[in-house]
Design a protein around this motif. Structure first.
Motif, short mmCIF file in Angstrom:
data_model
loop_
_atom_site.label_atom_id
_atom_site.label_comp_id
_atom_site.label_asym_id
_atom_site.label_seq_id
_atom_site.Cartn_x
_atom_site.Cartn_y
_atom_site.Cartn_z
N LYS A 46 0.80 -1.21 0.00
CA LYS A 46 0.00 0.00 0.00
C LYS A 46 0.84 1.27 0.00
N SER A 74 -7.20 -0.03 6.49
CA SER A 74 -7.09 -1.18 7.41
C SER A 74 -5.72 -1.13 8.09
N THR A 77 -2.29 1.29 4.19
CA THR A 77 -2.27 2.54 3.40
C THR A 77 -1.98 3.71 4.32
N GLY A 181 -5.53 -10.73 -3.08
CA GLY A 181 -6.69 -10.41 -2.26
C GLY A 181 -7.28 -9.08 -2.73
N ILE A 182 -8.58 -8.90 -2.48
CA ILE A 182 -9.23 -7.64 -2.91
C ILE A 182 -9.81 -6.90 -1.71
N GLY A 185 -9.59 -2.90 -4.28
CA GLY A 185 -9.57 -3.34 -5.68
C GLY A 185 -8.43 -2.74 -6.47
N GLY A 186 -7.68 -1.81 -5.86
CA GLY A 186 -6.62 -1.11 -6.59
C GLY A 186 -5.55 -2.05 -7.15
N GLU A 234 -8.05 -9.18 7.55
CA GLU A 234 -7.65 -7.77 7.46
C GLU A 234 -7.17 -7.36 6.06
N GLY A 235 -7.77 -6.31 5.54
CA GLY A 235 -7.35 -5.75 4.25
C GLY A 235 -8.22 -6.18 3.09
N ILE A 236 -8.95 -7.32 3.24
CA ILE A 236 -9.73 -7.80 2.09
C ILE A 236 -11.19 -8.06 2.48
N SER A 279 -3.92 -11.68 4.72
CA SER A 279 -4.52 -11.80 3.38
C SER A 279 -3.65 -12.65 2.47
N PRO A 307 0.83 -8.94 0.10
CA PRO A 307 0.90 -7.49 0.29
C PRO A 307 1.67 -7.06 1.53
N ASP A 308 1.70 -7.92 2.57
CA ASP A 308 2.42 -7.48 3.77
C ASP A 308 3.00 -8.69 4.50
N TYR A 313 0.76 -9.42 12.32
CA TYR A 313 -0.39 -10.21 12.82
C TYR A 313 0.03 -11.26 13.84
C1 LIG Z 1 -3.00 -6.70 4.00
C2 LIG Z 1 -3.77 -6.29 2.81
N1 LIG Z 1 -4.09 -7.22 1.89
C3 LIG Z 1 -4.81 -6.91 0.80
C4 LIG Z 1 -5.28 -5.63 0.59
C5 LIG Z 1 -6.12 -5.34 -0.60
O1 LIG Z 1 -5.47 -4.57 -1.57
P1 LIG Z 1 -6.31 -3.58 -2.47
O2 LIG Z 1 -6.84 -2.53 -1.56
O3 LIG Z 1 -5.35 -3.05 -3.46
O4 LIG Z 1 -7.42 -4.37 -3.09
C6 LIG Z 1 -4.96 -4.64 1.52
C7 LIG Z 1 -5.47 -3.27 1.37
O5 LIG Z 1 -5.41 -2.45 2.26
C8 LIG Z 1 -4.18 -4.97 2.65
O6 LIG Z 1 -3.84 -4.05 3.56
#
Ligand SMILES: Cc1ncc(COP(=O)(O)O)c(C=O)c1O
Length: 332
Positions: A46, A74, A77, A181-182, A185-186, A234-236, A279, A307-308, A313
Protein backbone atom coordinates in the motif's frame (compact mmCIF):
# COMPACT_ATOMS: atom_id res chain seq x y z
CA UNK A 1 7.90 20.83 -6.60
CA UNK A 2 11.68 20.53 -6.80
CA UNK A 3 11.85 19.89 -3.06
CA UNK A 4 9.06 17.31 -3.38
CA UNK A 5 10.98 15.44 -6.05
CA UNK A 6 14.19 15.64 -4.01
CA UNK A 7 12.50 14.23 -0.90
CA UNK A 8 10.74 11.51 -2.84
CA UNK A 9 14.00 10.19 -4.28
CA UNK A 10 14.93 9.14 -0.73
CA UNK A 11 11.80 6.95 -0.45
CA UNK A 12 12.38 3.65 -2.22
CA UNK A 13 8.97 2.22 -2.99
CA UNK A 14 8.39 -0.70 -5.36
CA UNK A 15 10.84 -2.93 -7.23
CA UNK A 16 10.15 -5.67 -4.71
CA UNK A 17 11.43 -9.19 -5.44
CA UNK A 18 9.52 -12.10 -6.97
CA UNK A 19 10.78 -15.44 -5.64
CA UNK A 20 9.86 -19.00 -6.51
CA UNK A 21 8.35 -20.81 -3.52
CA UNK A 22 9.63 -24.39 -3.62
CA UNK A 23 7.25 -25.55 -0.85
CA UNK A 24 4.07 -24.38 -2.61
CA UNK A 25 5.37 -25.36 -6.07
CA UNK A 26 5.93 -28.93 -4.85
CA UNK A 27 2.62 -29.01 -2.96
CA UNK A 28 0.54 -27.84 -5.93
CA UNK A 29 2.70 -29.39 -8.67
CA UNK A 30 3.23 -26.16 -10.62
CA UNK A 31 5.51 -23.10 -10.57
CA UNK A 32 4.48 -20.76 -7.78
CA UNK A 33 6.14 -17.38 -7.37
CA UNK A 34 5.57 -14.84 -4.63
CA UNK A 35 5.66 -11.08 -5.09
CA UNK A 36 7.08 -9.99 -1.74
CA UNK A 37 5.59 -6.58 -1.05
CA UNK A 38 6.74 -6.50 2.58
CA UNK A 39 10.10 -5.19 1.30
CA UNK A 40 8.53 -1.75 0.83
CA UNK A 41 9.50 0.91 3.45
CA UNK A 42 6.12 0.69 5.20
CA UNK A 43 6.32 -3.11 4.83
CA UNK A 44 3.33 -3.30 2.51
CA UNK A 45 2.12 -2.93 -1.09
CA UNK A 46 0.00 0.00 0.00
CA UNK A 47 3.04 2.29 -0.04
CA UNK A 48 2.54 2.34 -3.83
CA UNK A 49 -0.95 3.92 -3.94
CA UNK A 50 -0.01 6.06 -0.93
CA UNK A 51 2.88 7.57 -2.90
CA UNK A 52 0.78 8.21 -6.03
CA UNK A 53 -2.11 9.75 -4.06
CA UNK A 54 0.16 12.03 -2.00
CA UNK A 55 2.15 13.10 -5.05
CA UNK A 56 -1.02 13.85 -7.00
CA UNK A 57 -2.52 15.89 -4.14
CA UNK A 58 0.59 18.03 -3.73
CA UNK A 59 1.23 18.50 -7.43
CA UNK A 60 -2.39 19.57 -8.05
CA UNK A 61 -2.65 21.88 -5.00
CA UNK A 62 -5.28 19.76 -3.28
CA UNK A 63 -3.35 20.37 -0.04
CA UNK A 64 -1.06 23.20 1.06
CA UNK A 65 2.35 22.81 2.79
CA UNK A 66 2.06 21.56 6.36
CA UNK A 67 -1.49 20.25 5.84
CA UNK A 68 -2.98 16.96 7.00
CA UNK A 69 -3.46 13.87 4.85
CA UNK A 70 -6.56 11.95 5.93
CA UNK A 71 -7.27 8.31 5.06
CA UNK A 72 -9.58 5.43 5.96
CA UNK A 73 -7.40 2.36 6.10
CA UNK A 74 -7.09 -1.18 7.41
CA UNK A 75 -3.69 0.14 8.52
CA UNK A 76 -1.25 -0.38 5.66
CA UNK A 77 -2.27 2.54 3.40
CA UNK A 78 -2.39 4.73 6.49
CA UNK A 79 1.17 3.81 7.35
CA UNK A 80 2.39 4.44 3.79
CA UNK A 81 0.70 7.85 3.76
CA UNK A 82 2.07 8.71 7.20
CA UNK A 83 5.67 7.86 6.25
CA UNK A 84 5.55 9.72 2.94
CA UNK A 85 3.63 12.71 4.33
CA UNK A 86 6.03 13.08 7.25
CA UNK A 87 9.09 12.99 5.03
CA UNK A 88 7.56 15.88 3.05
CA UNK A 89 6.56 17.96 6.10
CA UNK A 90 2.84 17.06 6.25
CA UNK A 91 0.76 15.52 9.03
CA UNK A 92 -1.55 12.50 8.88
CA UNK A 93 -4.85 11.52 10.46
CA UNK A 94 -5.77 7.87 9.93
CA UNK A 95 -9.17 6.28 10.58
CA UNK A 96 -8.93 2.53 11.22
CA UNK A 97 -11.63 0.05 12.17
CA UNK A 98 -11.64 -1.82 15.47
CA UNK A 99 -10.50 -4.99 13.66
CA UNK A 100 -7.10 -3.38 12.90
CA UNK A 101 -4.28 -5.42 14.50
CA UNK A 102 -2.43 -4.03 17.54
CA UNK A 103 0.81 -4.30 15.60
CA UNK A 104 -0.50 -1.99 12.85
CA UNK A 105 -1.75 0.53 15.40
CA UNK A 106 1.66 0.48 17.12
CA UNK A 107 3.39 1.01 13.76
CA UNK A 108 1.07 3.92 12.87
CA UNK A 109 1.61 5.54 16.26
CA UNK A 110 5.39 5.11 16.07
CA UNK A 111 5.40 6.69 12.61
CA UNK A 112 3.60 9.76 14.00
CA UNK A 113 0.03 9.30 12.74
CA UNK A 114 -2.92 10.63 14.67
CA UNK A 115 -5.30 7.66 14.83
CA UNK A 116 -9.03 7.31 15.30
CA UNK A 117 -10.61 3.90 15.78
CA UNK A 118 -14.07 3.44 14.20
CA UNK A 119 -16.79 0.83 14.47
CA UNK A 120 -16.45 -0.56 10.93
CA UNK A 121 -15.20 0.07 7.37
CA UNK A 122 -18.56 -0.39 5.66
CA UNK A 123 -18.26 2.56 3.29
CA UNK A 124 -19.39 6.17 2.99
CA UNK A 125 -23.10 5.43 3.62
CA UNK A 126 -22.42 4.26 7.21
CA UNK A 127 -21.99 7.04 9.79
CA UNK A 128 -19.73 4.88 11.96
CA UNK A 129 -17.39 3.80 9.18
CA UNK A 130 -13.76 4.79 8.73
CA UNK A 131 -14.64 6.21 5.30
CA UNK A 132 -17.51 8.43 6.51
CA UNK A 133 -15.53 9.72 9.48
CA UNK A 134 -12.44 10.42 7.36
CA UNK A 135 -14.53 12.32 4.81
CA UNK A 136 -16.24 14.37 7.55
CA UNK A 137 -12.92 15.19 9.18
CA UNK A 138 -11.44 16.43 5.90
CA UNK A 139 -14.57 18.46 5.13
CA UNK A 140 -14.56 20.23 8.49
CA UNK A 141 -10.86 20.90 9.04
CA UNK A 142 -8.70 23.44 7.22
CA UNK A 143 -6.01 22.18 4.89
CA UNK A 144 -6.96 18.54 5.36
CA UNK A 145 -7.14 16.28 2.27
CA UNK A 146 -8.91 12.90 2.17
CA UNK A 147 -6.90 10.67 -0.17
CA UNK A 148 -9.89 8.27 -0.38
CA UNK A 149 -8.21 5.13 -1.74
CA UNK A 150 -11.61 3.50 -2.42
CA UNK A 151 -12.39 6.09 -5.10
CA UNK A 152 -9.05 7.69 -5.99
CA UNK A 153 -7.93 6.88 -9.57
CA UNK A 154 -4.31 7.09 -8.40
CA UNK A 155 -4.82 3.81 -6.53
CA UNK A 156 -5.30 1.73 -9.70
CA UNK A 157 -2.76 3.90 -11.52
CA UNK A 158 -0.02 3.12 -8.97
CA UNK A 159 -0.33 -0.60 -9.67
CA UNK A 160 -0.81 -0.13 -13.42
CA UNK A 161 2.36 1.95 -13.61
CA UNK A 162 4.56 0.07 -11.14
CA UNK A 163 3.45 -3.39 -9.95
CA UNK A 164 2.14 -4.60 -13.33
CA UNK A 165 5.28 -3.72 -15.35
CA UNK A 166 7.53 -5.12 -12.60
CA UNK A 167 5.71 -8.47 -12.71
CA UNK A 168 5.83 -8.63 -16.51
CA UNK A 169 9.57 -7.94 -16.51
CA UNK A 170 10.42 -10.14 -13.51
CA UNK A 171 8.64 -13.16 -15.04
CA UNK A 172 9.98 -12.35 -18.54
CA UNK A 173 6.40 -12.35 -19.76
CA UNK A 174 5.89 -15.97 -18.65
CA UNK A 175 3.27 -15.21 -15.99
CA UNK A 176 0.06 -17.20 -16.59
CA UNK A 177 -1.89 -16.44 -13.39
CA UNK A 178 -1.98 -13.51 -10.96
CA UNK A 179 -3.77 -14.05 -7.64
CA UNK A 180 -4.38 -11.21 -5.16
CA UNK A 181 -6.69 -10.41 -2.26
CA UNK A 182 -9.23 -7.64 -2.91
CA UNK A 183 -9.95 -4.75 -0.55
CA UNK A 184 -10.21 -1.45 -2.42
CA UNK A 185 -9.57 -3.34 -5.68
CA UNK A 186 -6.62 -1.11 -6.59
CA UNK A 187 -4.03 -3.90 -6.79
CA UNK A 188 -5.97 -6.42 -8.85
CA UNK A 189 -7.44 -3.76 -11.15
CA UNK A 190 -4.15 -1.97 -11.87
CA UNK A 191 -2.10 -5.15 -12.27
CA UNK A 192 -4.93 -6.85 -14.16
CA UNK A 193 -5.27 -3.96 -16.63
CA UNK A 194 -1.55 -3.96 -17.32
CA UNK A 195 -1.12 -7.73 -17.65
CA UNK A 196 -4.25 -8.23 -19.79
CA UNK A 197 -2.93 -5.54 -22.15
CA UNK A 198 0.29 -7.58 -22.58
CA UNK A 199 -1.43 -10.97 -22.88
CA UNK A 200 -5.20 -11.30 -22.59
CA UNK A 201 -4.90 -15.00 -21.66
CA UNK A 202 -3.31 -14.31 -18.27
CA UNK A 203 -5.80 -15.27 -15.57
CA UNK A 204 -6.50 -12.56 -13.00
CA UNK A 205 -8.03 -14.05 -9.86
CA UNK A 206 -9.16 -12.33 -6.66
CA UNK A 207 -9.59 -13.67 -3.13
CA UNK A 208 -11.99 -12.43 -0.44
CA UNK A 209 -13.55 -13.73 2.79
CA UNK A 210 -16.78 -15.76 2.54
CA UNK A 211 -19.72 -13.36 2.88
CA UNK A 212 -18.01 -10.43 1.12
CA UNK A 213 -20.01 -9.06 -1.84
CA UNK A 214 -17.36 -8.73 -4.55
CA UNK A 215 -17.74 -12.24 -6.02
CA UNK A 216 -21.49 -11.75 -6.25
CA UNK A 217 -20.97 -8.41 -8.00
CA UNK A 218 -18.50 -9.93 -10.48
CA UNK A 219 -20.91 -12.73 -11.37
CA UNK A 220 -24.19 -10.78 -11.48
CA UNK A 221 -23.33 -7.08 -11.81
CA UNK A 222 -25.48 -6.36 -8.75
CA UNK A 223 -25.37 -6.39 -4.96
CA UNK A 224 -26.79 -9.42 -3.11
CA UNK A 225 -30.34 -8.99 -1.74
CA UNK A 226 -29.11 -9.10 1.84
CA UNK A 227 -25.73 -8.43 3.34
CA UNK A 228 -24.18 -11.01 5.65
CA UNK A 229 -21.77 -10.10 8.44
CA UNK A 230 -18.51 -11.94 7.78
CA UNK A 231 -15.39 -12.93 9.72
CA UNK A 232 -12.82 -10.34 8.68
CA UNK A 233 -9.49 -11.06 7.02
CA UNK A 234 -7.65 -7.77 7.46
CA UNK A 235 -7.35 -5.75 4.25
CA UNK A 236 -9.73 -7.80 2.09
CA UNK A 237 -13.48 -8.28 1.66
CA UNK A 238 -16.16 -5.57 1.53
CA UNK A 239 -19.90 -5.10 1.80
CA UNK A 240 -19.94 -2.30 -0.79
CA UNK A 241 -18.42 -1.99 -4.26
CA UNK A 242 -15.35 0.26 -4.24
CA UNK A 243 -14.85 2.64 -7.17
CA UNK A 244 -11.26 1.34 -7.39
CA UNK A 245 -12.49 -2.09 -8.49
CA UNK A 246 -12.49 -2.80 -12.24
CA UNK A 247 -14.28 -6.12 -12.68
CA UNK A 248 -13.63 -6.00 -16.45
CA UNK A 249 -10.09 -7.30 -15.90
CA UNK A 250 -10.92 -9.93 -13.28
CA UNK A 251 -11.63 -13.51 -14.40
CA UNK A 252 -12.85 -14.89 -11.09
CA UNK A 253 -13.08 -14.17 -7.36
CA UNK A 254 -12.78 -17.00 -4.84
CA UNK A 255 -13.98 -16.97 -1.24
CA UNK A 256 -12.24 -18.47 1.77
CA UNK A 257 -13.02 -18.79 5.47
CA UNK A 258 -11.09 -16.63 7.90
CA UNK A 259 -10.25 -19.73 9.98
CA UNK A 260 -8.81 -21.51 6.94
CA UNK A 261 -6.55 -18.49 6.31
CA UNK A 262 -5.35 -18.62 9.94
CA UNK A 263 -4.55 -22.31 9.62
CA UNK A 264 -2.80 -21.76 6.29
CA UNK A 265 -0.60 -19.08 7.90
CA UNK A 266 0.46 -21.40 10.70
CA UNK A 267 1.07 -24.31 8.33
CA UNK A 268 3.13 -22.10 6.02
CA UNK A 269 5.23 -20.92 8.98
CA UNK A 270 5.75 -24.50 10.12
CA UNK A 271 6.82 -25.61 6.65
CA UNK A 272 8.92 -22.63 5.54
CA UNK A 273 9.79 -20.69 8.69
CA UNK A 274 8.28 -17.56 7.10
CA UNK A 275 5.51 -15.54 8.74
CA UNK A 276 3.07 -14.37 6.10
CA UNK A 277 0.31 -11.76 6.43
CA UNK A 278 -3.38 -12.56 6.95
CA UNK A 279 -4.52 -11.80 3.38
CA UNK A 280 -1.45 -13.59 1.97
CA UNK A 281 -2.49 -16.66 3.97
CA UNK A 282 -5.99 -16.31 2.48
CA UNK A 283 -4.43 -16.79 -0.98
CA UNK A 284 -2.64 -19.95 0.16
CA UNK A 285 -5.89 -21.22 1.72
CA UNK A 286 -7.66 -20.43 -1.56
CA UNK A 287 -5.17 -22.55 -3.56
CA UNK A 288 -5.65 -25.47 -1.15
CA UNK A 289 -9.43 -25.20 -1.39
CA UNK A 290 -9.89 -24.67 -5.13
CA UNK A 291 -6.75 -26.18 -6.70
CA UNK A 292 -8.68 -28.86 -8.57
CA UNK A 293 -11.29 -26.46 -9.94
CA UNK A 294 -8.57 -23.94 -10.91
CA UNK A 295 -7.00 -26.44 -13.36
CA UNK A 296 -3.53 -24.90 -13.13
CA UNK A 297 -1.03 -26.75 -15.35
CA UNK A 298 2.38 -28.14 -14.37
CA UNK A 299 4.19 -25.62 -16.60
CA UNK A 300 2.19 -22.56 -15.59
CA UNK A 301 3.74 -19.53 -13.84
CA UNK A 302 1.48 -18.54 -10.99
CA UNK A 303 2.24 -15.33 -9.10
CA UNK A 304 0.77 -14.89 -5.62
CA UNK A 305 0.66 -11.30 -4.37
CA UNK A 306 1.72 -11.12 -0.70
CA UNK A 307 0.90 -7.49 0.29
CA UNK A 308 2.42 -7.48 3.77
CA UNK A 309 4.21 -9.51 6.46
CA UNK A 310 3.20 -11.81 9.30
CA UNK A 311 4.91 -9.56 11.83
CA UNK A 312 1.80 -7.33 11.52
CA UNK A 313 -0.39 -10.21 12.82
CA UNK A 314 1.59 -12.02 15.53
CA UNK A 315 -1.22 -11.67 18.05
CA UNK A 316 -3.97 -12.63 15.57
CA UNK A 317 -2.29 -15.46 13.67
CA UNK A 318 0.79 -16.81 15.32
CA UNK A 319 0.45 -16.33 19.07
CA UNK A 320 -3.18 -17.43 19.00
CA UNK A 321 -4.34 -20.01 21.52
CA UNK A 322 -0.81 -20.32 22.89
CA UNK A 323 0.08 -23.02 20.36
CA UNK A 324 3.77 -23.26 19.53
CA UNK A 325 4.70 -23.40 15.84
CA UNK A 326 7.17 -26.20 15.13
CA UNK A 327 9.55 -24.69 12.62
CA UNK A 328 11.31 -26.92 10.07
CA UNK A 329 14.71 -28.32 11.03
CA UNK A 330 16.62 -26.53 8.24
CA UNK A 331 15.97 -23.05 9.64
CA UNK A 332 16.66 -23.77 13.32
C1 LIG B 1 -3.00 -6.70 4.00
C2 LIG B 1 -3.77 -6.29 2.81
N1 LIG B 1 -4.09 -7.22 1.89
C3 LIG B 1 -4.81 -6.91 0.80
C4 LIG B 1 -5.28 -5.63 0.59
C5 LIG B 1 -6.12 -5.34 -0.60
O1 LIG B 1 -5.47 -4.57 -1.57
P1 LIG B 1 -6.31 -3.58 -2.47
O2 LIG B 1 -6.84 -2.53 -1.56
O3 LIG B 1 -5.35 -3.05 -3.46
O4 LIG B 1 -7.42 -4.37 -3.09
C6 LIG B 1 -4.96 -4.64 1.52
C7 LIG B 1 -5.47 -3.27 1.37
O5 LIG B 1 -5.41 -2.45 2.26
C8 LIG B 1 -4.18 -4.97 2.65
O6 LIG B 1 -3.84 -4.05 3.56
Amino acid sequence: MEQLEKNLTTIHIGNTPVRKCSTLSALFNTNIFIKEEFHNPGMSAKDRPALYMVQDAIANNKIQPGGTFVEASSGNTGLGITLIAKSLGYRSKIFVSKSCSDEKIDALQSAGAEIEICENSNGLHDFNSTQFRAQSYAATNDNAYFTNQYYNTQNIRAHYKSTGPELWEQTQGKITHFIAGIGTGGTISGVGRFLKAQNKHIKIWGVEPRGSVLRHFLKSGSMPDCLQPFEPIEGIGRNFIPGSLDVEVIDDIFQVESDDAKQAARRYAAETGILIGFSSAAIVACLSKYMEAMRIGRHDHVVLFFPDHGSRYISKLYAAEGQAIHYPQHIL
